[in-house]
Write an enzyme that holds these catalytic residues in place. Structure first.
Site, PDB file in Angstrom:
ATOM      1  N   HIS A   1      28.897  49.227  38.743  1.00 24.69           N
ATOM      2  CA  HIS A   1      29.725  48.590  37.697  1.00 24.69           C
ATOM      3  C   HIS A   1      29.075  47.555  36.771  1.00 24.69           C
ATOM      4  CE1 HIS A   1      33.018  50.356  40.020  1.00 24.69           C
ATOM      5  NE2 HIS A   1      33.893  49.943  39.137  1.00 24.69           N
TER       6      HIS A   1
ATOM      7  N   GLY B   1      28.944  54.507  35.347  1.00 23.90           N
ATOM      8  CA  GLY B   1      29.762  55.181  36.363  1.00 23.90           C
ATOM      9  C   GLY B   1      31.235  54.920  36.120  1.00 23.90           C
TER      10      GLY B   1
ATOM     11  N   GLU C   1      42.249  57.426  43.061  1.00 20.97           N
ATOM     12  CA  GLU C   1      43.075  56.815  41.999  1.00 20.97           C
ATOM     13  C   GLU C   1      43.039  57.726  40.776  1.00 20.97           C
ATOM     14  OE1 GLU C   1      40.726  53.053  41.784  1.00 20.97           O
ATOM     15  OE2 GLU C   1      42.429  52.136  42.790  1.00 20.97           O
TER      16      GLU C   1
ATOM     17  N   CYS D   1      42.259  44.147  39.066  1.00 25.05           N
ATOM     18  CA  CYS D   1      42.026  44.664  37.708  1.00 25.05           C
ATOM     19  C   CYS D   1      43.292  44.664  36.861  1.00 25.05           C
ATOM     20  CB  CYS D   1      41.461  46.074  37.801  1.00 25.05           C
ATOM     21  SG  CYS D   1      42.385  47.158  38.891  1.00 25.05           S
ATOM     22  N   CYS D   2      44.453  44.946  37.478  1.00 30.24           N
ATOM     23  CA  CYS D   2      45.651  45.181  36.658  1.00 30.24           C
ATOM     24  C   CYS D   2      46.244  43.933  35.992  1.00 30.24           C
ATOM     25  CB  CYS D   2      46.724  45.884  37.476  1.00 30.24           C
ATOM     26  SG  CYS D   2      46.210  47.472  38.143  1.00 30.24           S
TER      27      CYS D   2
HETATM   28  O1  FUB Z   1      36.628  49.930  39.417  1.00 33.12           O
HETATM   29  C1  FUB Z   1      37.150  48.894  38.610  1.00 33.12           C
HETATM   30  C2  FUB Z   1      38.648  48.950  38.623  1.00 33.12           C
HETATM   31  O2  FUB Z   1      39.136  48.752  39.939  1.00 33.12           O
HETATM   32  C3  FUB Z   1      39.230  50.284  38.225  1.00 33.12           C
HETATM   33  O3  FUB Z   1      39.391  50.444  36.865  1.00 33.12           O
HETATM   34  C4  FUB Z   1      40.511  50.280  38.943  1.00 33.12           C
HETATM   35  O4  FUB Z   1      41.076  51.560  39.035  1.00 33.12           O
HETATM   36  C5  FUB Z   1      40.136  49.700  40.273  1.00 33.12           C
HETATM   37  O5  FUB Z   1      39.592  50.685  41.088  1.00 33.12           O
HETATM   38 ZN    ZN Z   2      44.108  48.115  37.649  1.00 34.13          ZN
END
Ligand code: FUB
Ligand code: ZN
Length: 641
Positions: free
Chosen positions: A163, A212, A333, A429-430
């Site tokens: 990431h 990725g 997911e 993240c959300c």
């Molecule tokens: O991997 C980064 C974030 O965390 C993703 O966008 C979400 O789905 C969660 O897995």
């Molecule tokens: Zn999220």
């Protein structure tokens, strides 16, 4: 791709929202969510999972200082997605590999909030965070706290999983937003310095890798648009073109040879122009497709745009929940196969619907057709808003269409489904994603081009377009009534979206229909009265979705409704709509005629078939986005009919 039709959204600073429905939500984000998230980043929320985000930046800043002083720095392992006290050493990085992105998303939300509501104290906090971020950046521009703290030699060696290009993407988005908000350049300089390093590292004669987890693609295009640096666009294009190229880069970086099937998860199993279907991790997918749309537009790449259209159509027609959720399976997911839309196992990550809005908005700007704006509306008013509690203090990550709290607790297949919103998530993240979208909602209302304007979302406020001022008084969310005053600076073609759910629209101006918009021209100031007649309706689902045979849902205006145990008692699976139901709409609830099966457990589990006995009842429904605000209980969007 018709350049003359392409349009642009308005800059946030040219919008001023004033809307009876949205004012409250925007101020909840400003007054509750943003300060709450700041405390979460600093690990000050009792009982919430620790973030460790700011702590990591502090550790990285210390490491950078030591390097500059010529001191030795420790090396820790970089071999996991998640680090805590149990699996890593004390001084090492903590949290998920993408933990840095939470701070960047928070800063992006802060930026948008500052544009519309200046706040010196908040700006000071943001400045402090930015100076911390800058002090954690290596002299060569590299900026990712995991590798800076743990092992700098390992940077860019696991692009598939770890990431750093994703964190870069969020850094660049935040930096562009903060510059737009304040004209301050520190964060933008840091982002450009990292972008320069990335451009020097990746390319045809250099490293052939790509992210990725996508987002760097659209972020690089944003940096290109802001700075005019062509190499940023070229790098975004390179990343997109490399995806799926053979030999698979993700194979090369781990010294193996595979058939690439595993890379469906990362949308890297095939070159993007050969992809026809939304696949893999849903957030990754929609972020990639957004970046593809950006690059297609900037480079006038028709084949790339065609791929975007095919993929969008696949989502819209076969993979989209009625609530605007995407990603049907918790396994990765991810998107599942066509028409696989389970209600209780749904993943529907809040971030995925936010990403879908990014993708749809870009498609709408390239090719103004109302169905893109319809998808934005569906996602926004349902799944995205459901991601946050009404008080802004708790959040859903997963947004299922059917919840039974007992099943969530005892059925391991539903472990991802929470029956109440959570205070915070280790993988957070959300909530910050939601904060950045809601704080920038003003720029999703209107698009414009040289010839005219497109009113896409009927959110009230004042919008300063290049060639017109548009003032919208909106009661759209409650009654479907909207008044729009347009003061054009030159003859303009006005496009008003007719929402997908609207069976009858009364519009005071004479219009023709074009690509889902009511269209007319004006060169003088006019006020248009619109009444999108809103009444609750039963909505059926294609019978190719096996889950929903014999079921229906209720929609009123942009809102999908659901039924909660609080209003209707336990065992919601026993409820039936009367297909000839009348509807009443009262205090935000919809009442429908229906039945409840009388429970028949006395005769044991199995018995000779008898026609089930039913009793009449009024079924009470609440907008889906509001569910779960009155304690833990059962919920269902689709009921029997
Ligand atoms: O991997 C980064 C974030 O965390 C993703 O966008 C979400 O789905 C969660 O897995
Ligand atoms: Zn999220």
């Amino acid at each position: 791709m018709d350049k003359n039709r392409m349009a642009n959204r308005l800059k946030l600073k040219n919008t001023e929202i004033d809307d009876p429905f949205w004012n409250g939500i925007i101020s909840t984000v400003r007054n509750e969510v943003i300060p709450y998230q700041y405390r979460a980043l600093k690990d000050e929320i009792e009982g919430a999972e620790k973030s460790r985000c700011l702590e990591n930046f502090k550790k990285a800043a210390l490491t950078v200082e030591k390097i500059r002083n010529g001191e030795e720095t420790p090396v820790y392992e970089c071999d996991k997605w998640f680090y805590d006290e149990n699996n890593s050493e004390k001084g090492a990085f903590k949290g998920w590999v993408f933990q840095d992105s939470d701070l960047y998303k928070w800063l992006e939300a802060v930026s948008y909030s500052l544009i519309n509501s200046p706040d010196i104290k908040l700006e000071e906090k943001a400045d402090e965070c930015i100076s911390l971020i800058c002090s954690a950046q290596l002299d060569n521009g590299y900026l990712d706290t995991l590798y800076i703290i743990n092992d700098r030699e390992k940077g860019f060696t696991n692009l598939r999983d770890y990431h750093e290009l994703y964190c870069f993407g969020h850094l660049a988005e935040a930096a562009a937003a903060y510059f737009e908000a304040t004209k301050k350049t520190a964060l933008l300089n840091a982002a450009c310095k990292f972008a320069d390093l990335i451009c020097d590292t990746f390319g045809k004669t250099k490293c052939l890798g790509y992210p990725g987890h996508e987002i760097a693609e659209m972020a690089l295009v944003r940096l290109y648009r802001l700075t005019g640096e062509r190499k940023y666009l070229d790098c975004a294009k390179f990343f997109i073109n490399q995806r799926g190229a053979k030999p698979f880069y993700f194979d090369s970086e781990r010294n193996r040879k595979t058939d690439g099937k595993d890379y469906i998860y990362n949308q890297a199993h095939l070159p993007v122009r050969q992809q026809n279907e939304a696949v893999g991790h849903a957030v990754r997918g929609v972020y990639l497709y957004s970046g593809m749309a950006d690059v297609a537009r900037e480079t006038e790449d028709k084949t790339l745009f065609d791929a975007c259209e095919r993929i969008f159509e696949n989502i819209e027609k076969k993979k989209l929940y009625i609530t605007g959720g995407i990603g049907s399976t918790s396994d990765g997911e991810a998107f599942s196969f066509d028409y696989d839309l389970p209600n209780d196992l749904a993943y529907c990550e809040t971030c995925a619907s936010i990403g879908l809005i990014f993708f749809a908005e870009r498609m709408l700007e390239i090719n103004p057709c109302s169905h893109y704006a319809d998808v934005i509306e569906r996602a926004l008013y349902n799944t995205v808003l459901s991601g946050m509690a009404e008080d802004g203090k708790s959040f859903f990550y997963v947004n299922p269409l059917e919840v039974n709290p007992v099943a969530c607790e005892l059925d391991s297949r539903k472990r991802h489904v929470k029956s109440v919103r959570q205070k915070w998530f280790g993988c957070a993240c959300c909530p910050p994603n939601l904060a950045r979208l809601i704080s920038s909602i003003g720029s999703y209302c209107i698009t414009e081009n040289e010839n005219g304007i497109f009113v896409n979302q009927y959110i009230g406020g004042k919008f300063a377009c290049k060639n017109a001022i548009v003032e919208i008084k909106s009661d759209y969310a409650a009654s479907g009534k909207v008044k729009i005053k347009i003061t054009p600076k030159k003859r303009s073609v006005i496009h008003l979206r007719i929402p997908y759910w609207c069976e009858r629209a009364e519009i005071s101006e004479k219009y023709r229909l074009e690509k889902g918009y009511a269209v007319f021209e004006t060169e003088r100031e006019i006020t248009v009265d619109i009444d999108f007649l809103v009444s609750p309706v039963l909505i059926g689902c294609s019978n190719l979705v096996s889950e929903n045979i014999g079921k229906a849902a209720v929609q009123r205006g942009p809102f999908i409704y659901c039924c909660e145990e609080k209003d209707n008692g336990k065992n919601l699976h026993l409820l039936y709509f009367n297909e000839k139901t009348n509807f009443e709409y009262k205090d935000g609830f919809v009442l429908a005629d229906g039945f409840r099966l009388i429970t028949d457990s006395e005769g044991g589990l199995y018995k000779k078939y008898e026609k089930p006995k039913k009793e009449k009842m009024k079924i009470k429904l609440i907008p889906y986005y509001r569910w779960g605000n009155r304690g833990e209980n059962e919920m269902r969007v689709y009921l029997n009919i």
